[in-house]
Scaffold this motif. Structure first.
Motif, mmCIF file in Angstrom:
data_model
loop_
_atom_site.group_PDB
_atom_site.id
_atom_site.type_symbol
_atom_site.label_atom_id
_atom_site.label_comp_id
_atom_site.label_asym_id
_atom_site.label_seq_id
_atom_site.Cartn_x
_atom_site.Cartn_y
_atom_site.Cartn_z
ATOM 1 N N LEU A 67 -1.146 13.580 3.446
ATOM 2 C CA LEU A 67 -2.412 12.837 3.428
ATOM 3 C C LEU A 67 -3.113 12.965 2.076
ATOM 4 N N SER A 68 -3.037 14.140 1.468
ATOM 5 C CA SER A 68 -3.643 14.342 0.150
ATOM 6 C C SER A 68 -2.946 13.494 -0.911
ATOM 7 N N GLN A 75 0.818 -1.206 0.000
ATOM 8 C CA GLN A 75 0.000 0.000 0.000
ATOM 9 C C GLN A 75 0.853 1.256 0.000
ATOM 10 N N ARG A 135 -1.351 10.677 -0.420
ATOM 11 C CA ARG A 135 -1.720 9.273 -0.190
ATOM 12 C C ARG A 135 -3.137 8.987 -0.659
ATOM 13 N N LEU A 136 -4.046 9.921 -0.442
ATOM 14 C CA LEU A 136 -5.422 9.751 -0.904
ATOM 15 C C LEU A 136 -5.470 9.687 -2.427
ATOM 16 N N LYS A 194 -4.138 6.255 -3.509
ATOM 17 C CA LYS A 194 -5.127 5.184 -3.267
ATOM 18 C C LYS A 194 -6.249 5.245 -4.298
ATOM 19 N N SER A 195 -6.729 6.453 -4.616
ATOM 20 C CA SER A 195 -7.786 6.595 -5.627
ATOM 21 C C SER A 195 -7.299 6.126 -6.985
ATOM 22 N N PRO A 250 -3.023 8.254 9.907
ATOM 23 C CA PRO A 250 -4.471 8.226 9.673
ATOM 24 C C PRO A 250 -5.243 7.487 10.766
#
Length: 193
Positions: free
Chosen positions: A112-113, A54, A115-116, A119-120, A66
């Motif tokens: 965090l952005s 991941q 990583r988001l 993931k998307s 998170p």
């Protein structure tokens, strides 16, 4: 991140040898982990023992925030890829860092952005059955973090684990992508152009 500030606060530096598990799924979060040296991978493991990477965290980065921020159990394993030194920052100290260090707070939002977004992007790619496309997407994403002329520093196995493909498929697809001119390889290494 200024690790000396964390150490001066009395936070301990902990060493993990290669392949040591730092935390596993289901554990309650107690810390955010700052990597002073080394590298850590975050993986989910199938019932058959196959790892799906991941994320990979390197010197100067941190992980585990998170779950700590929303007080939910960890969903994945974190395992040292190589011998690593890590500072575990408890929830109280982490929130103090966010509150008192505006530059760190902005960096946390960016992290965090990013990583988001990753993931998307990977969810969309995993829905695609085309191995070449899936592999090209992750290669282009990873190339974005290195300078022109540098080699991509991930193994074929790591590419397989990131994309849910078999190593053999990664090898074959890499050759196809290079033949089509979609990526450049030199002596079997993927190079940013």
């Amino acid at each position: 991140m200024n690790f000396q500030k964390l150490i001066d606060k009395g936070l301990k530096l902990k060493s993990y040898s290669e392949d040591s598990v730092i935390y596993e799924p289901g554990m309650q979060p107690r810390y955010v982990y700052f990597i002073k040296s080394g590298e850590v991978r975050m993986v989910t493991v199938s019932d058959e023992g196959k790892e799906f990477i991941q994320g990979v965290f390197k010197t100067g980065q941190y992980f585990g925030e998170p779950a700590l921020l929303i007080d939910r159990p960890y969903l994945a394993f974190t395992i040292a890829n190589k011998d690593s030194q890590v500072i575990a920052v408890n929830k109280e100290d982490f929130f103090e860092l966010i509150k008192n260090e505006p530059d760190f707070s902005m960096e946390l939002i960016r992290t965090l952005s990013t990583r988001l977004f990753y993931k998307s992007m990977m969810l969309e790619e995993l829905a695609s059955e085309k191995a070449d496309h899936r592999l090209l997407t992750i290669i282009n994403y990873l190339l974005g973090d290195i300078a022109v002329g540098e080699n991509l520093k991930v193994t074929r196995q790591e590419l397989a684990d990131m994309t849910g493909l078999r190593v053999e498929t990664v090898i074959r697809s890499t050759k196809i992508l290079a033949e089509k001119g979609l990526i450049k390889t030199i002596k079997g290494k993927i190079v940013k152009v």
